[in-house]
Design an enzyme around this catalytic site. Sequence first.
Site, short mmCIF file in Angstrom:
data_model
loop_
_atom_site.label_atom_id
_atom_site.label_comp_id
_atom_site.label_asym_id
_atom_site.label_seq_id
_atom_site.Cartn_x
_atom_site.Cartn_y
_atom_site.Cartn_z
N ASN A 136 -51.67 -10.65 25.88
CA ASN A 136 -52.80 -11.13 26.66
C ASN A 136 -53.92 -10.09 26.70
O ASN A 136 -55.11 -10.43 26.64
CB ASN A 136 -52.36 -11.47 28.08
CG ASN A 136 -51.41 -12.65 28.11
OD1 ASN A 136 -51.47 -13.54 27.27
ND2 ASN A 136 -50.50 -12.67 29.08
N HIS A 162 -43.81 -11.29 29.24
CA HIS A 162 -43.41 -12.04 30.44
C HIS A 162 -42.25 -11.34 31.14
O HIS A 162 -41.34 -11.99 31.66
CB HIS A 162 -43.06 -13.50 30.10
CG HIS A 162 -44.28 -14.33 29.86
ND1 HIS A 162 -44.20 -15.66 29.53
CD2 HIS A 162 -45.59 -14.04 29.90
CE1 HIS A 162 -45.43 -16.14 29.36
NE2 HIS A 162 -46.29 -15.16 29.59
N TYR A 175 -45.51 -13.49 20.99
CA TYR A 175 -46.49 -12.62 21.62
C TYR A 175 -46.65 -11.30 20.87
O TYR A 175 -47.74 -10.73 20.84
CB TYR A 175 -46.09 -12.34 23.07
CG TYR A 175 -46.32 -13.51 24.00
CD1 TYR A 175 -47.48 -13.59 24.76
CD2 TYR A 175 -45.39 -14.53 24.13
CE1 TYR A 175 -47.70 -14.66 25.63
CE2 TYR A 175 -45.59 -15.59 24.98
CZ TYR A 175 -46.75 -15.65 25.73
OH TYR A 175 -46.96 -16.71 26.58
#
Length: 805
Positions: free
Chosen positions: A217, A275, A284
């Site tokens: 992210n 996560h 990811y």
Amino acid sequence: MRSSPTRMVTGRRALLAAPAAALLPRPVQARAAQTGGPAREAGVFETLLTRATQLLTGYDTDPADPDVAAALGRLETAATDLWQRLDRSTSRTALWSDLSPVTEPGNFGQSYTRLRTLALAWATPGTGLSASEEVADALVGALRFLHDEAYHAQAQESGNWWFWEIGAPRALLDSCVLVRAHVPADDLSRYLAAVDRFCPGPDRRTNSPSLSETGANRADKCLIVALRGLLGRDEGKLASARDGLSDTRDSGRNTLFGYVTSGDGFYEDGSFVQHEAVAYTGSYGNVLLTGVAQAIALLAECPWAVTDPRVEVVYDAVEKSFAPLVFDGLMADAVRGRAVSREQESDHTAGAALISAVLLLAESAPAARAKRWRALVKGWLERNRSYPYVDEADVPQVVRAKALLADGHVRPAERPASHVVFADMDRVVHRRPRWALALSLSSRRIAGYEAGNGENLHGWYTGDGMTYLYTEDDLGQFGDGFWPTVDPYRLPGTTVEVRHREDAGTGAGTGLYLPSNRVAGGAALEGRYGVSAMELIGVEGSPRAKKAWFFLDNALVALGAGIRAGEGRRVETVVENRNLHAHGTSALRVDGVRMPGAQGWSKAFDRAGWAHLEGVGGYVFPAGAALRALREERTGAWRDINTGADTAGGSRPLTRRYLTLWFDHGVSPTDGGYAYVVLPGASVAATARWRVSRPVRVAANSPTVQAVESRRDGLTAAQFWQAGTAAGLATDGPASVVVRRGRGEATVSVADPSRTADRVTVRLPFPVRSFLSGDDTVSLTPGRHPLLTVAVGGSRGHTHHARLR
């Protein structure tokens, strides 16, 4: 479903193939000198915007090249379909009828993604939409419509945060980069204001300012802020994007260029977690690697170039974190989390995304690293004839791959023979030149599965010891409709109760299922052999089992002991559940007798000694086993396992044939067990010989200790669940131990996958005079019955090594 402890985390869609094309720059020198003088001089912003465009569309391309022409054709086909369905009327309420209402985050997010595809086709020479004034005008109007109706600075976040803070702004900015000459200044100003509202910087979650961005992210947001800085001629934004990679705001606490010991990021053993507790290298992790590669490429040789020397951590990850998980261009599903439920993101598309990122990153990496990476990628490209990379790649990716394939100075790397324990994410990979096997474990530290936002609805048992066997003759095992058609209650390697489970992850947000067991992991010896274990504690505490896997040169030995379940619960252990594809007829032999090939055939064998599945290999049952076998056709649809807003699968039924082998432990077992050997690639004759010659002996299989001896390899391996003795080895507490003797020396590896002990003492069954080499955590008491004392405390389940004489 009781999923306590469950940790709820917000979700995102993995950008495995986004942006529409991976950023592929001209070669740049590592740590290139920055452009001198103020950024305002020499039109540096326009220079970088031109680069951003070229990175998306390609340059120096030859439309006459058949592979380039094919890539252009794929782009034109996709964009033309979107163009023909685009509502251009003045009374429209959505851009596409299937994305209505446009105010829903998933709908405006996907609308921006589709506009980026249109903009890419418009900006790429050689498509039927290239440079069309009509298309340009329509794109300008469509961007204005989405801003006015849905995504603007006054809007309030709702639903999945990812669309607001990453998905929509990235696609919006890419589109603006591509058609910037046509976007009115006032419109662009409003779009940038919207981006500033929802992604003002890379460091914080806008809808939860106390939450720092990590991993993928953060990488995504750094790219967004960089593009926003270029379009807005904002030096501060560009500096923020660069500094966000290193997290200068929080003194490097969430840097992408450092190792972590908990939570999200890269670990020194090669693990990658996102996560907080999900093994996510292939999803990811891919996004993070791609984002870093894009940032370095975009900002090279300018005042905001990425010069943090700790970028070496990401460089290391290519070979330490990613390469062990790739088999001929396929990314192991064991590290793709809920992405396995996405129809458009298979193991080979995830592998292709990694290839694109590695080739891009190689342009800025030190020469020695880049040479090794290109050799790895060339091997993957040349061996994967089932899913040729260039058949699905975008134009810039095709150009780069073909240049590599044509480079006679790069010799393709061979498949390795290795054994890797990723202790920090409960994953194990065992590789031999013709096959690879991944083992997916879980614990109170690493999730059994993640589900949410309508994704991975049937992932309940994917972390319960599932074994993923990849062979060179069947690269489509998990990528050819496996997940929507496989029986989710019978995943290979798992021990499960026969019971119905409700769909997981149907609500908003994503949640993790963390089981309550401590033990998950194991020890690796010489990077070639290993033992791994998992204490299985199922949902609601049932079933329970002690499971161990022993990894040898040509075999996997799987042992189970202490299997028990609650009242009235039937328990099964699945040896194999092989996808035979739509029309497979692979022959099954049990004890030399060929079984019927008709669909629906099943049989119970009272005492099977061995089995062989054509095209896969052999299965040996050392003490004989009550084996069940089944051939069946199973039908399912991707939408059965994924109803996500932008990842939902299709409703078209798929049918695949399966061959399943399993043990039935009965109802309410109290002390069940099993033992089987997998011989990947073995012939019928070799399997039969293995059963007779017994080159590996099961020395113990109890809830106290499980152990095997391989005389041919001079190898003894044991999983001690508590203090005990087996095959001459003894410990004073729980430990994974592997010992190999030969030529007057012995090598020993010890780990504590329970992470509960400070020290463990191992007694060896042969005399030792001296300690030749090893970790400083290991000490030796020599003699006829030598003792190794290993300081395992604080090592987080990692292996400790010693070489003795």
